[in-house]
Design a protein around this motif. Structure first.
Motif, PDB file in Angstrom:
ATOM      1  N   UNK A 124      -8.945   4.494  46.961  1.00  0.00           N
ATOM      2  CA  UNK A 124      -8.281   5.266  48.396  1.00  0.00           C
ATOM      3  C   UNK A 124      -8.154   4.259  49.410  1.00  0.00           C
ATOM      4  N   UNK A 125      -7.081   3.951  50.312  1.00  0.00           N
ATOM      5  CA  UNK A 125      -6.714   3.521  51.633  1.00  0.00           C
ATOM      6  C   UNK A 125      -8.192   2.271  51.336  1.00  0.00           C
ATOM      7  N   UNK A 126      -7.135   1.229  51.586  1.00  0.00           N
ATOM      8  CA  UNK A 126      -8.317   0.209  52.265  1.00  0.00           C
ATOM      9  C   UNK A 126      -7.879  -1.567  52.538  1.00  0.00           C
ATOM     10  N   UNK A 127      -8.621  -1.965  53.631  1.00  0.00           N
ATOM     11  CA  UNK A 127      -8.183  -3.004  54.261  1.00  0.00           C
ATOM     12  C   UNK A 127      -7.802  -4.272  52.800  1.00  0.00           C
ATOM     13  N   UNK A 128      -6.996  -5.289  53.310  1.00  0.00           N
ATOM     14  CA  UNK A 128      -6.805  -6.327  52.385  1.00  0.00           C
ATOM     15  C   UNK A 128      -7.062  -7.483  53.499  1.00  0.00           C
ATOM     16  N   UNK A 129      -8.289  -7.849  53.889  1.00  0.00           N
ATOM     17  CA  UNK A 129      -9.392  -9.056  54.739  1.00  0.00           C
ATOM     18  C   UNK A 129      -8.935 -10.307  54.768  1.00  0.00           C
ATOM     19  N   UNK A 130      -8.127 -10.621  53.352  1.00  0.00           N
ATOM     20  CA  UNK A 130      -7.581 -12.162  52.801  1.00  0.00           C
ATOM     21  C   UNK A 130      -6.308 -12.320  53.544  1.00  0.00           C
ATOM     22  N   UNK A 131      -5.370 -11.312  53.817  1.00  0.00           N
ATOM     23  CA  UNK A 131      -4.525 -10.857  54.500  1.00  0.00           C
ATOM     24  C   UNK A 131      -4.478 -11.792  56.019  1.00  0.00           C
ATOM     25  N   UNK A 132      -5.453 -10.162  56.727  1.00  0.00           N
ATOM     26  CA  UNK A 132      -5.586 -10.234  57.561  1.00  0.00           C
ATOM     27  C   UNK A 132      -5.846 -11.779  57.883  1.00  0.00           C
ATOM     28  N   UNK A 133      -6.816 -12.613  57.559  1.00  0.00           N
ATOM     29  CA  UNK A 133      -7.414 -13.663  58.027  1.00  0.00           C
ATOM     30  C   UNK A 133      -6.060 -14.713  58.064  1.00  0.00           C
ATOM     31  N   UNK A 134      -5.756 -14.781  57.130  1.00  0.00           N
ATOM     32  CA  UNK A 134      -3.391 -14.986  57.028  1.00  0.00           C
ATOM     33  C   UNK A 134      -3.272 -15.004  58.286  1.00  0.00           C
ATOM     34  N   UNK A 135      -2.589 -13.894  58.289  1.00  0.00           N
ATOM     35  CA  UNK A 135      -2.083 -13.614  58.976  1.00  0.00           C
ATOM     36  C   UNK A 135      -2.410 -13.765  60.583  1.00  0.00           C
ATOM     37  N   UNK A 136      -3.896 -13.857  61.236  1.00  0.00           N
ATOM     38  CA  UNK A 136      -4.181 -14.295  62.060  1.00  0.00           C
ATOM     39  C   UNK A 136      -4.087 -15.579  62.632  1.00  0.00           C
ATOM     40  N   UNK A 137      -3.886 -16.374  61.564  1.00  0.00           N
ATOM     41  CA  UNK A 137      -4.596 -17.756  61.922  1.00  0.00           C
ATOM     42  C   UNK A 137      -2.086 -18.071  61.724  1.00  0.00           C
ATOM     43  N   UNK A 138      -1.258 -17.237  61.265  1.00  0.00           N
ATOM     44  CA  UNK A 138      -0.028 -17.348  61.148  1.00  0.00           C
ATOM     45  C   UNK A 138       0.641 -16.274  60.573  1.00  0.00           C
ATOM     46  N   UNK A 139       1.764 -15.754  61.682  1.00  0.00           N
ATOM     47  CA  UNK A 139       1.809 -14.424  61.493  1.00  0.00           C
ATOM     48  C   UNK A 139       3.382 -14.756  61.010  1.00  0.00           C
TER      49      UNK A 139
END
Length: 262
Positions: free
Chosen positions: A206-221
């Motif tokens: 089911x639904x999930x968070x993509x944590x690696x993308x969150x970390x990358x986008x928090x550094x550079x959106x």
């Protein structure tokens, strides 16, 4: 369809009491339950409709600036009410199913069912929303427990969903044309201190968070921040509409599109 008793309580308290009957089941908009009953895959003895409970309908803003959506609010009503206050949520709600589904289906029913390809779970998880029931308040990260599984207990009713409003957000869905469910859907929400990315339609859990993308986008959106990332096909849904690898690739493609659209 088997014979059943139909109850339409006017308050949440009355609905809770009605659920105490043997083999009673809640009915929201009925977009999943009624077809299941027609196929005789479900046979509740009592249907307890939530459609007559006015206190569970409508959209407002609380003192914390959160958008509060009643559990019995239809997709069409959510879309109309949040067009200015939360455009990404409005867009998501306005593209669920077809007009008939949008005018009958409810946010509470969708979340309680937690279909692995439903759209609302992505919005709730990416927004860091709270699901309010008749007994407690559940954080989004604790609510979804797997395919068609949630933290709800027997007799618990979703009365409201409280959405924090991000600085920017976008929902991108690659839909299955016949059902209009998400073959894969990604909701990106950018807050002042962090980015949350939630994926629906892709995983067997089911639904999930993509944590690696969150970390990358928090550094550079920016979409480019995702270039070095990939999503494993392990545990992804594979069916006649798309392989596991196809869905894994869609997660990255749609996340990039969502970031670009913010």
């Amino acid at each position: 369809m088997y014979e059943f008793e139909f109850k339409r309580p006017g308050t949440i308290a009355d609905a809770v009491n009605a659920l105490g009957a043997e083999e009673a089941q809640l009915l929201g908009g009925g977009q999943t339950l009624l077809p299941t009953m027609k196929q005789r895959l479900a046979a509740p003895a009592v249907l307890v409709s939530l459609g007559g409970i006015s206190e569970m309908q409508g959209v407002c803003t609380d003192d914390a600036g959160r958008i509060c959506v009643g559990g019995g609010t239809t997709h069409a009503a959510v879309s109309a009410a949040t067009a200015d206050s939360y455009p990404a949520l409005s867009h998501l709600a306005g593209h669920i199913g077809d007009p008939a589904v949008r005018n009958r289906g409810t946010i509470g029913g969708s979340l309680a069912n937690n279909d692995p390809a439903a759209c609302y779970p992505a919005a709730v998880l990416a927004s860091g929303a709270n699901v309010v029931t008749n007994t407690r308040e559940i954080a989004a990260d604790d609510f979804f427990e797997g395919m068609f599984t949630t933290a709800l207990n027997d007799g618990e009713i979703i009365t409201e969903v409280k959405f924090p409003v991000p600085v920017a957000a976008s929902y991108q869905k690659f839909l299955q044309p016949a059902s209009r469910f998400a073959l894969t859907g990604v909701f990106v929400a950018k807050f002042a201190g962090a980015v949350r990315v939630a994926v629906t339609g892709a995983s067997e859990d089911g639904v999930f968070r993509w944590s690696e993308a969150e970390a990358a986008l928090s550094g550079s959106f920016s979409p480019d921040a995702l270039d070095g990332l990939s999503v494993s096909a392990d545990g992804m849904i594979a069916d006649m509409h798309g392989s596991a690898a196809y869905r894994a690739n869609l997660v990255k493609v749609l996340t990039k599109r969502a970031v670009a659209a913010c």
